[in-house]
Design a protein around this motif. Structure first.
Motif, mmCIF file in Angstrom:
data_model
loop_
_atom_site.group_PDB
_atom_site.id
_atom_site.type_symbol
_atom_site.label_atom_id
_atom_site.label_comp_id
_atom_site.label_asym_id
_atom_site.label_seq_id
_atom_site.Cartn_x
_atom_site.Cartn_y
_atom_site.Cartn_z
ATOM 1 N N LEU A 45 0.519 -10.164 7.531
ATOM 2 C CA LEU A 45 0.099 -10.463 6.173
ATOM 3 C C LEU A 45 0.540 -11.851 5.346
ATOM 4 O O LEU A 45 1.642 -12.353 5.510
ATOM 5 N N TYR A 95 -7.915 -8.936 1.738
ATOM 6 C CA TYR A 95 -7.735 -7.943 0.863
ATOM 7 C C TYR A 95 -7.467 -8.494 -0.553
ATOM 8 O O TYR A 95 -6.745 -9.581 -0.516
ATOM 9 N N PHE A 108 2.699 -5.292 -5.030
ATOM 10 C CA PHE A 108 1.127 -4.975 -4.939
ATOM 11 C C PHE A 108 1.089 -3.394 -5.061
ATOM 12 O O PHE A 108 0.990 -2.885 -3.866
ATOM 13 N N TRP A 111 -4.493 -1.638 -3.220
ATOM 14 C CA TRP A 111 -5.091 -2.467 -2.314
ATOM 15 C C TRP A 111 -6.523 -2.286 -2.361
ATOM 16 O O TRP A 111 -6.823 -0.728 -2.141
ATOM 17 N N GLY A 112 -7.408 -3.078 -1.909
ATOM 18 C CA GLY A 112 -8.547 -2.813 -1.426
ATOM 19 C C GLY A 112 -8.634 -2.346 0.167
ATOM 20 O O GLY A 112 -7.607 -2.459 0.717
ATOM 21 N N GLN A 113 -9.947 -1.964 0.405
ATOM 22 C CA GLN A 113 -9.911 -1.628 2.093
ATOM 23 C C GLN A 113 -10.282 -3.172 2.897
ATOM 24 O O GLN A 113 -9.900 -3.033 4.096
ATOM 25 N N ASN B 34 10.029 -6.372 -1.951
ATOM 26 C CA ASN B 34 9.180 -5.187 -1.748
ATOM 27 C C ASN B 34 9.005 -4.945 -0.511
ATOM 28 O O ASN B 34 9.214 -5.545 0.575
ATOM 29 N N TYR B 36 6.331 -2.759 2.452
ATOM 30 C CA TYR B 36 4.951 -2.103 2.626
ATOM 31 C C TYR B 36 4.895 -1.499 3.802
ATOM 32 O O TYR B 36 5.507 -1.885 4.881
ATOM 33 N N GLN B 38 1.800 -0.626 6.738
ATOM 34 C CA GLN B 38 0.420 -0.476 7.118
ATOM 35 C C GLN B 38 0.164 0.122 8.445
ATOM 36 O O GLN B 38 0.810 -0.200 9.481
ATOM 37 N N LYS B 42 -5.895 -0.452 8.525
ATOM 38 C CA LYS B 42 -5.700 0.488 6.947
ATOM 39 C C LYS B 42 -5.246 -0.734 6.082
ATOM 40 O O LYS B 42 -4.384 -1.680 6.636
ATOM 41 N N ALA B 43 -5.357 -0.691 4.837
ATOM 42 C CA ALA B 43 -4.894 -1.498 3.709
ATOM 43 C C ALA B 43 -3.176 -1.495 3.689
ATOM 44 O O ALA B 43 -2.889 -0.129 3.944
ATOM 45 N N PRO B 44 -2.514 -2.175 3.592
ATOM 46 C CA PRO B 44 -1.025 -1.950 3.165
ATOM 47 C C PRO B 44 -0.733 -1.088 2.304
ATOM 48 O O PRO B 44 -1.543 -0.971 1.039
ATOM 49 N N LEU B 46 2.324 0.087 -0.679
ATOM 50 C CA LEU B 46 3.570 -0.264 -1.404
ATOM 51 C C LEU B 46 4.393 1.100 -0.968
ATOM 52 O O LEU B 46 4.113 2.034 -1.590
ATOM 53 N N TYR B 87 6.362 -4.195 6.488
ATOM 54 C CA TYR B 87 6.357 -5.585 6.199
ATOM 55 C C TYR B 87 7.455 -5.646 4.854
ATOM 56 O O TYR B 87 7.162 -4.883 3.887
ATOM 57 N N GLN B 89 8.308 -8.398 1.554
ATOM 58 C CA GLN B 89 7.767 -9.280 0.825
ATOM 59 C C GLN B 89 8.521 -9.978 -0.155
ATOM 60 O O GLN B 89 9.352 -9.027 -0.995
ATOM 61 N N PHE B 97 5.442 -12.882 2.894
ATOM 62 C CA PHE B 97 5.750 -11.567 3.576
ATOM 63 C C PHE B 97 6.661 -12.029 4.827
ATOM 64 O O PHE B 97 6.331 -13.244 5.379
#
Lengths: 121, 106
Positions: A45, A95, A108, A111-113, B34, B36, B38, B42-44, B46, B87, B89, B97
């Protein structure tokens, strides 16, 4: 339901432009700091840009500074990323993400897809 | 710029194991760290904010600690659904990150 939905990705030639959108629902996005984060294929990321709740103050990663512009339309509850002078290394999933500066500053939480941007000739 | 170094880059563990991932910042970031999760495609998500605060709805087997430059993330009893990349961050000075830790179940 609180959610973010990105759109606008696609295939673009090097040097071209693209505008990504991120529609927020279930919350008022103008009250939050909003971000774009990208992920190149098979990579990690990378934070790209943020716009804080005043809608004016913005920040960018060095790799996109001067080429990308983040903005928001509060009436439409939508975040944008205008990407100009695109390079092959900009190829990634993009994202959008929400930062809740009150509950969890710096993190954060939504999050969007993601939307896929491919820069190639 | 603040650099974040995560280790290991990958690990394999068994269901029920205790797993720890570390993250080191290139300069003092207090507790602005922070974590995460993933999953593929898919999106990460939190999990931990402020180094040690569990995000609402996240199982209590996940925990985080540390301050300054050295941080840790622990899963107390690994479950099959924990297969993912994790991850760290930093958010002390903009955002950076770590490179990620890919966790697999043996």
């Amino acid at each position: 339901e609180v959610q973010l939905v990105e759109s606008g990705g696609g295939l673009v030639q090097p040097g071209g432009s693209l505008r990504l959108s991120c529609a927020a629902s279930g919350f008022t996005s103008s009250r939050y700091w909003m971000h774009w984060v990208r992920q190149a294929p098979g990579k990690g990321l990378v934070w790209v840009s943020r716009i804080i709740s005043d809608g004016v103050t913005t920040d960018y990663a060095d790799s996109v500074k001067g080429r990308f512009t983040i903005s928001r339309d509060n009436a439409k509850n939508t975040l944008y990323l205008q990407m100009n002078r695109l390079r092959s290394e900009d190829t990634a999933v993009y994202y959008c993400a929400r930062e809740n500066i009150v509950a969890s500053p710096g993190a954060f939480d939504i999050w969007g897809q993601g939307t896929i941007v491919t820069v190639s000739s | 710029d603040i650099q974040m170094t995560q280790s290991p880059s990958s690990l394999s563990a068994s269901v029920g194991d205790r797993v720890t991932i570390t993250c080191q910042a290139s300069q003092d970031i207090s507790k602005y760290l922070n974590w995460y999760q993933q999953k593929p495609g898919k999106a990460p998500k939190l999990l931990i904010y402020g180094a040690s605060n569990l995000e609402t709805g996240v199982p209590s087997r996940f925990s985080g600690g540390g301050s300054g430059t050295d941080f840790s993330f622990t899963i107390s009893s690994l479950q099959p659904e924990d297969t993912a990349t994790y991850y760290c961050q930093q958010c002390d000075n903009l955002y950076t990150f770590g490179q990620g830790t890919k966790l697999e179940i043996k």
